[in-house]
Design a protein around this motif. Structure first.
Motif, short mmCIF file in Angstrom:
data_model
loop_
_atom_site.label_atom_id
_atom_site.label_comp_id
_atom_site.label_asym_id
_atom_site.label_seq_id
_atom_site.Cartn_x
_atom_site.Cartn_y
_atom_site.Cartn_z
N GLU A 81 0.83 -1.20 0.00
CA GLU A 81 0.00 0.00 0.00
C GLU A 81 0.87 1.25 0.00
O GLU A 81 0.55 2.24 -0.67
CB GLU A 81 -0.93 -0.01 1.20
N ARG A 84 2.15 1.80 -3.55
CA ARG A 84 1.09 2.33 -4.41
C ARG A 84 0.83 3.80 -4.10
O ARG A 84 0.72 4.64 -5.01
CB ARG A 84 -0.20 1.52 -4.23
N SER A 85 0.71 4.12 -2.83
CA SER A 85 0.40 5.48 -2.43
C SER A 85 1.50 6.45 -2.84
O SER A 85 1.23 7.57 -3.30
CB SER A 85 0.19 5.55 -0.92
N SER A 86 2.76 6.03 -2.68
CA SER A 86 3.89 6.88 -3.03
C SER A 86 3.93 7.15 -4.53
O SER A 86 4.17 8.29 -4.96
CB SER A 86 5.20 6.23 -2.57
N LYS A 88 1.40 7.06 -6.68
CA LYS A 88 0.27 7.91 -7.05
C LYS A 88 0.48 9.35 -6.59
O LYS A 88 0.15 10.30 -7.31
CB LYS A 88 -1.02 7.34 -6.46
N ALA A 89 1.07 9.51 -5.41
CA ALA A 89 1.32 10.85 -4.89
C ALA A 89 2.31 11.62 -5.74
O ALA A 89 2.30 12.86 -5.76
CB ALA A 89 1.82 10.77 -3.45
N ASN A 90 3.16 10.90 -6.44
CA ASN A 90 4.17 11.53 -7.30
C ASN A 90 3.76 11.54 -8.77
O ASN A 90 4.59 11.79 -9.65
CB ASN A 90 5.51 10.82 -7.14
N GLY A 91 2.49 11.25 -9.01
CA GLY A 91 1.98 11.34 -10.38
C GLY A 91 2.39 10.22 -11.29
O GLY A 91 2.33 10.35 -12.52
N LYS A 93 1.68 6.71 -12.96
CA LYS A 93 0.54 5.85 -13.26
C LYS A 93 0.95 4.38 -13.15
O LYS A 93 1.94 3.95 -13.75
CB LYS A 93 0.03 6.13 -14.68
#
Length: 211
Positions: A81, A84-86, A88-91, A93
């Motif tokens: 998790e 995934r979060s890191s 997504k937080a950095n744009g 995909k």
């Protein structure tokens, strides 16, 4: 408060071995001593990364594929998790996310890695069940121009960027502390993990180095 137990003399039972890094090329000589010492008992040879001078031609629109382990433990679930979060937080995909159905299903994970490779992401983040057969995968990713980040489980290859702690050294330090607390005398009950999995193999290296 009681005084802390004295550390065992270097080279004796209960001490953590030093100067044990496998560094035939002398790469650690360019690092501060405290950093170089962090490679003591590291299970693999120290090599210059094949990605040392890498720079992406892209400036945005980055993609990633994740090949991990099934969330059979809270640690793996939490780590997955966080990855995934890191991203997504950095744009970044995530174009594919794979995990085998069982923590022992090595053939399926190797197949999933090849599926991830076929997606041609900008990076693959890989937590290997078995690091040995993953060496060829690291070379395949490099040949395709795709950086491979080995998360949690290191891979013995200059083509993989291993991001993990030095498990043998960490376990050796804990073992030495336990022996020191006993005053260097007494008996120790040793309970090993699942035979053959990387975590157990690396932990045993650290324990054996001290006892």
């Amino acid at each position: 408060a009681p005084a802390p137990a004295a550390s065992a003399a270097a080279g004796t039972c209960g001490s953590v071995p030093t100067g044990t890094a496998k560094d035939p090329g002398g790469l650690l000589a360019g690092f501060p001593k405290e950093i170089a010492a962090g490679y003591d008992l590291y299970p693999y040879e120290i090599r210059k990364s094949a990605w040392a001078d890498y720079k992406s031609k892209k400036t945005d629109g980055f993609t990633a594929a994740i090949v991990g382990m099934p969330p059979a433990s809270p640690f793996i679930a939490s780590m997955s998790e966080a990855i995934r979060s890191s991203l997504k937080a950095n744009g970044v995909k995530i174009v594919g996310e794979f995990a085998p159905d069982d923590p022992s299903n090595v053939p399926l994970q190797l197949q999933q890695f090849n599926e991830a490779l076929s997606l041609k992401p900008d990076v693959i983040i890989y937590t290997a069940i078995a690091p040995e057969p993953s060496v060829d995968l690291a070379k395949a990713a490099h040949d395709a121009g795709i950086p491979l980040v080995a998360a949690q489980i290191p891979i013995d290859s200059e083509y993989a960027v291993s991001v993990t702690r030095n498990t043998p050294l960490a376990v050796a330090q804990v073992t030495a502390g336990t022996v020191g607390a006993l005053g260097g005398k007494g008996t120790v009950l040793r309970v090993d993990g699942i035979p053959g999995i990387p975590a157990s193999t690396f932990a045993n290296l650290g324990i054996d180095a001290v006892l």
